[in-house]
Scaffold this motif. Structure first.
Motif, PDB file in Angstrom:
ATOM      1  N   ALA A   1     -10.587 -29.672   7.992  1.00  0.00           N
ATOM      2  CA  ALA A   1     -10.879 -29.155   9.196  1.00  0.00           C
ATOM      3  C   ALA A   1     -10.765 -27.682   9.466  1.00  0.00           C
ATOM      4  N   LEU A   2      -9.608 -27.334   8.730  1.00  0.00           N
ATOM      5  CA  LEU A   2      -8.942 -25.769   8.891  1.00  0.00           C
ATOM      6  C   LEU A   2     -10.104 -25.023   8.275  1.00  0.00           C
ATOM      7  N   ALA A   3     -10.514 -25.402   7.152  1.00  0.00           N
ATOM      8  CA  ALA A   3     -11.744 -24.650   6.631  1.00  0.00           C
ATOM      9  C   ALA A   3     -12.954 -24.555   7.299  1.00  0.00           C
ATOM     10  N   VAL A   4     -13.306 -25.497   8.005  1.00  0.00           N
ATOM     11  CA  VAL A   4     -14.408 -25.489   8.828  1.00  0.00           C
ATOM     12  C   VAL A   4     -14.434 -24.727  10.051  1.00  0.00           C
ATOM     13  N   ALA A   5     -12.955 -24.647  10.711  1.00  0.00           N
ATOM     14  CA  ALA A   5     -12.664 -23.824  11.681  1.00  0.00           C
ATOM     15  C   ALA A   5     -12.731 -22.433  11.499  1.00  0.00           C
ATOM     16  N   ALA A   6     -12.343 -22.104  10.186  1.00  0.00           N
ATOM     17  CA  ALA A   6     -12.230 -20.663   9.535  1.00  0.00           C
ATOM     18  C   ALA A   6     -13.677 -20.354   9.329  1.00  0.00           C
ATOM     19  N   ARG A   7     -14.544 -21.039   9.046  1.00  0.00           N
ATOM     20  CA  ARG A   7     -16.106 -20.481   8.632  1.00  0.00           C
ATOM     21  C   ARG A   7     -16.398 -20.237   9.990  1.00  0.00           C
ATOM     22  N   LYS A   8     -16.284 -20.982  10.986  1.00  0.00           N
ATOM     23  CA  LYS A   8     -16.865 -20.735  12.518  1.00  0.00           C
ATOM     24  C   LYS A   8     -16.423 -19.747  12.879  1.00  0.00           C
ATOM     25  N   GLY A   9     -15.195 -19.182  12.269  1.00  0.00           N
ATOM     26  CA  GLY A   9     -14.607 -18.009  12.940  1.00  0.00           C
ATOM     27  C   GLY A   9     -15.272 -16.594  11.940  1.00  0.00           C
ATOM     28  N   GLY A  10     -15.964 -17.088  10.920  1.00  0.00           N
ATOM     29  CA  GLY A  10     -16.388 -15.887  10.108  1.00  0.00           C
ATOM     30  C   GLY A  10     -15.609 -15.740   8.858  1.00  0.00           C
ATOM     31  N   VAL A  11     -14.512 -16.611   8.605  1.00  0.00           N
ATOM     32  CA  VAL A  11     -13.596 -16.304   7.630  1.00  0.00           C
ATOM     33  C   VAL A  11     -13.975 -17.094   6.320  1.00  0.00           C
ATOM     34  N   HIS A  12     -14.209 -17.053   5.384  1.00  0.00           N
ATOM     35  CA  HIS A  12     -14.798 -17.593   4.031  1.00  0.00           C
ATOM     36  C   HIS A  12     -13.682 -17.818   3.059  1.00  0.00           C
ATOM     37  N   GLN A  13     -13.456 -18.999   2.980  1.00  0.00           N
ATOM     38  CA  GLN A  13     -12.093 -19.419   2.038  1.00  0.00           C
ATOM     39  C   GLN A  13     -12.282 -18.852   0.726  1.00  0.00           C
ATOM     40  N   ASP A  14     -13.444 -18.830  -0.144  1.00  0.00           N
ATOM     41  CA  ASP A  14     -13.556 -18.202  -1.431  1.00  0.00           C
ATOM     42  C   ASP A  14     -13.235 -16.747  -1.487  1.00  0.00           C
ATOM     43  N   GLN A  15     -13.312 -15.949  -0.222  1.00  0.00           N
ATOM     44  CA  GLN A  15     -13.140 -14.650  -0.270  1.00  0.00           C
ATOM     45  C   GLN A  15     -11.454 -14.539  -0.083  1.00  0.00           C
ATOM     46  N   LEU A  16     -10.776 -15.295   0.770  1.00  0.00           N
ATOM     47  CA  LEU A  16      -9.534 -15.093   0.873  1.00  0.00           C
ATOM     48  C   LEU A  16      -8.806 -15.594  -0.296  1.00  0.00           C
ATOM     49  N   GLU A  17      -9.236 -16.482  -1.183  1.00  0.00           N
ATOM     50  CA  GLU A  17      -8.650 -16.917  -2.292  1.00  0.00           C
ATOM     51  C   GLU A  17      -8.841 -15.758  -3.471  1.00  0.00           C
ATOM     52  N   ARG A  18      -9.825 -15.026  -3.463  1.00  0.00           N
ATOM     53  CA  ARG A  18      -9.938 -13.787  -4.332  1.00  0.00           C
ATOM     54  C   ARG A  18      -8.932 -12.974  -4.071  1.00  0.00           C
ATOM     55  N   ALA A  19      -8.784 -12.763  -2.579  1.00  0.00           N
ATOM     56  CA  ALA A  19      -7.980 -11.437  -2.185  1.00  0.00           C
ATOM     57  C   ALA A  19      -6.248 -11.976  -2.255  1.00  0.00           C
ATOM     58  N   TYR A  20      -6.073 -13.372  -2.008  1.00  0.00           N
ATOM     59  CA  TYR A  20      -4.830 -13.761  -1.871  1.00  0.00           C
ATOM     60  C   TYR A  20      -4.759 -15.129  -2.905  1.00  0.00           C
ATOM     61  N   PRO A  21      -4.829 -14.932  -3.889  1.00  0.00           N
ATOM     62  CA  PRO A  21      -4.723 -16.125  -4.978  1.00  0.00           C
ATOM     63  C   PRO A  21      -3.367 -16.902  -4.846  1.00  0.00           C
ATOM     64  N   ARG A  22      -3.448 -18.399  -4.723  1.00  0.00           N
ATOM     65  CA  ARG A  22      -2.408 -18.944  -4.773  1.00  0.00           C
ATOM     66  C   ARG A  22      -1.683 -19.155  -5.934  1.00  0.00           C
ATOM     67  N   ILE A  23      -0.297 -18.792  -6.020  1.00  0.00           N
ATOM     68  CA  ILE A  23       0.329 -18.879  -7.201  1.00  0.00           C
ATOM     69  C   ILE A  23       1.577 -20.101  -7.263  1.00  0.00           C
ATOM     70  N   ASN A  24       1.692 -20.784  -6.069  1.00  0.00           N
ATOM     71  CA  ASN A  24       2.684 -21.889  -5.966  1.00  0.00           C
ATOM     72  C   ASN A  24       2.543 -22.566  -4.889  1.00  0.00           C
ATOM     73  N   GLU A  25       3.238 -23.897  -4.954  1.00  0.00           N
ATOM     74  CA  GLU A  25       3.057 -24.711  -3.739  1.00  0.00           C
ATOM     75  C   GLU A  25       4.061 -25.617  -3.655  1.00  0.00           C
ATOM     76  N   ILE A  26       4.501 -26.170  -2.447  1.00  0.00           N
ATOM     77  CA  ILE A  26       5.185 -27.432  -2.197  1.00  0.00           C
ATOM     78  C   ILE A  26       4.314 -28.329  -1.305  1.00  0.00           C
ATOM     79  N   PRO A  27       3.948 -29.401  -2.173  1.00  0.00           N
ATOM     80  CA  PRO A  27       2.878 -30.344  -1.554  1.00  0.00           C
ATOM     81  C   PRO A  27       3.468 -30.931  -0.271  1.00  0.00           C
ATOM     82  N   PHE A  28       2.475 -31.353   0.443  1.00  0.00           N
ATOM     83  CA  PHE A  28       2.722 -32.188   1.753  1.00  0.00           C
ATOM     84  C   PHE A  28       3.596 -33.351   1.439  1.00  0.00           C
ATOM     85  N   ASP A  29       4.414 -33.707   2.309  1.00  0.00           N
ATOM     86  CA  ASP A  29       5.305 -34.679   2.311  1.00  0.00           C
ATOM     87  C   ASP A  29       5.397 -35.576   3.566  1.00  0.00           C
ATOM     88  N   SER A  30       5.358 -36.689   3.688  1.00  0.00           N
ATOM     89  CA  SER A  30       5.330 -37.457   5.001  1.00  0.00           C
ATOM     90  C   SER A  30       6.657 -37.409   5.713  1.00  0.00           C
TER      91      SER A  30
END
Length: 489
Positions: A1-30
């Motif tokens: 849903a966030l990716a769709v909302a971003a595309r509607k605003g003219g923001v493309h996920q693949d471009q951001l991933e190249r400019a700001y690559p993910r290097i680490n994460e803490i997964p979602f936890d309920s």
């Protein structure tokens, strides 16, 4: 849903991933109710939808967090203004954010808070304590997961069948309440209970509250297990639905664990008793409907066969005890069991079910198939069928003395055709034949018609009469038998 909302605003996920690559994460936890990712600022551009317009932050690292607004807000010390500058997050701004969150939640929106922190080098160890602090609050985003249109009708059908539906969700109470009211799940006089309130309750208090609560919001997996246990303590038969790994303990503890076939994890499917291939609540209600029809048809099948077979035994037993020859021969008994009893009984298994089958309360869990009501019915039908059979036999002996085979044929005919007529009235335990429809079960019409033709052939075809110990009946005998045939029906 966030990716769709971003595309509607003219923001493309693949471009951001190249400019700001993910290097680490803490997964979602309920339990934590949030997720954090770490990105390196590699190629910031002024046109990017980010706070980094130039090269000042190049090679720096960004900690980005999204999750439950109340949780994320506690981790923030600043907030981002529309001019992209950060200001201290005071109590007044916090209250304004929480108020906006409550308003969005009351519209059945699922709300996420977004926050970040930028620094030259993020901690190498991705732990919540090291990563998730001193964040800058960015804003709220609301998503709606509209209920399927068939859910409201399915809930009403389930309620009419005595099935109570309870919502257990990690959503905000306002969101959960709005959704529950929209689909008609939250009833008047029932409450929405939060996980925090549930946590403070003893088991006995929860056992009482669970019977007055339709919605549990902001709950954790261990809360769900307690809710299932409390319902079972109240002698409820619990069917639990779930799709995640954390749902597995509750699925296992419930009487019937139902996993989602599309969105469910392998762990959830392994812990469940059944899997929904379409992830649709309405399918559960349809399964209850079909299960009731099957169970009802089994009862009709058993009821019909037992009453017919006991009547055959009783007729022979009473005749022998009275010192009379048996009214039925061995070949005639075999014919009854293979043709008259078997085909209609199988056709009863194809009944579509009574029109009000989903408006009846659930049966007691320990009630046997042959309950007290059926035992009484079997006794009445056994006496009625055996009675008309013996009556036909005795009338044959009295009216046609010395013609034993004719008396046996009269008894055989009465027993056979009374059982065939009884098959029609066995199609429902509660409703008259005209209510369910005389022609609604074509299998029954075919079974009775074919059985009747075979019986008439046994009586009237000369080459079959010696094999089945029968003689042809004329109108005089039929005039005696016809009133007897309809008595058991």
């Amino acid at each position: 849903a966030l990716a769709v909302a971003a595309r509607k605003g003219g923001v493309h996920q693949d471009q951001l991933e190249r400019a700001y690559p993910r290097i680490n994460e803490i997964p979602f936890d309920s339990t934590r109710k949030r997720m954090t990712t770490v990105h390196r600022v590699m190629d910031p551009r002024p046109e990017d939808a980010s706070p980094f317009y130039d090269d000042r932050a190049r090679e720096w690292e960004v900690v980005a967090t999204k999750g439950a607004p109340d949780i994320v807000l506690e981790l923030c010390s600043q907030y981002q203004t529309i001019r992209d500058d950060a200001r201290p997050l005071d109590d007044q701004v916090r209250q304004a954010i929480l108020q906006a969150n409550a308003e969005m939640a009351s519209q059945a929106l699922r709300v996420l808070a977004l926050a970040f922190r930028v620094e030259p080098k993020a901690p190498a160890e991705a732990t919540p304590e090291l990563m998730e602090h001193s964040l800058t609050f960015v804003g709220l985003i609301g998503m709606i997961d509209p209920p399927r249109p068939e859910v409201r009708g399915a809930l009403q059908t389930a309620r009419g069948a005595g099935v109570r539906t309870v919502m257990i969700t990690g959503d905000y109470p306002d969101t959960a309440r709005a959704i529950a009211q929209e689909i008609g799940l939250l009833r008047a006089g029932r409450q929405v209970l939060t996980g925090k309130a549930l946590q403070a309750m003893t088991d006995s208090e929860l056992n009482d509250q669970v019977m007055h609560t339709d919605v549990f919001a902001r709950v954790s997996p261990e809360h769900t297990v307690r809710i299932v246990g409390a319902l079972k303590e109240n002698q409820q038969v619990v069917a639990m639905t779930g799709d995640g790994v954390n749902d597995a303990p509750a699925l296992k503890r419930s009487d019937i664990g139902v996993a989602m076939g599309i969105s469910g994890t392998d762990v959830a499917k392994g812990a469940a008793d059944m899997v929904l291939t379409d992830d649709n609540y309405a399918s559960i209600v349809a399964a209850i409907d079909q299960g009731r029809v099957i169970y009802s048809n089994i009862r009709k099948f058993v009821f019909y066969l037992l009453s017919c077979n006991l009547a055959e035994i009783l007729a022979i037993l009473l005749a022998i005890l009275a010192g009379l020859p048996s009214p039925l021969t061995a070949i005639q008994l075999l014919t009854l069991n293979l043709i008259t009893d078997g085909a209609p009984a199988l056709a009863l298994g194809l009944e579509k079910g009574d029109p009000d089958i989903m408006r009846r309360p659930p049966r007691p869990t320990h009630e046997p198939i042959i309950n007290r009501e059926m035992r009484v019915g079997i006794g009445i039908q056994t006496l009625a069928i055996a009675g008309v059979t013996l009556t036909a036999y005795l009338l044959g002996l009295r009216l046609f003395p010395g013609n034993q085979i004719l008396a046996e044929t009269m008894a055989f005919t009465t027993l056979s055709f009374s059982e065939l007529l009884r098959a029609f009235t066995a199609r429902s335990e509660r409703h008259a034949l005209l209510r369910i429809g005389l022609f609604s079960n074509r299998a029954m019409l075919l079974a009775v018609a074919s059985s009747a033709l075979i019986l008439l052939a046994v009586i009237y075809l000369p080459f079959l009469q010696p094999l089945f110990d029968t003689v042809p009946l004329v109108w005089v005998e039929w005039r005696i038998l016809l009133p007897l045939l309809v008595v058991p029906a």
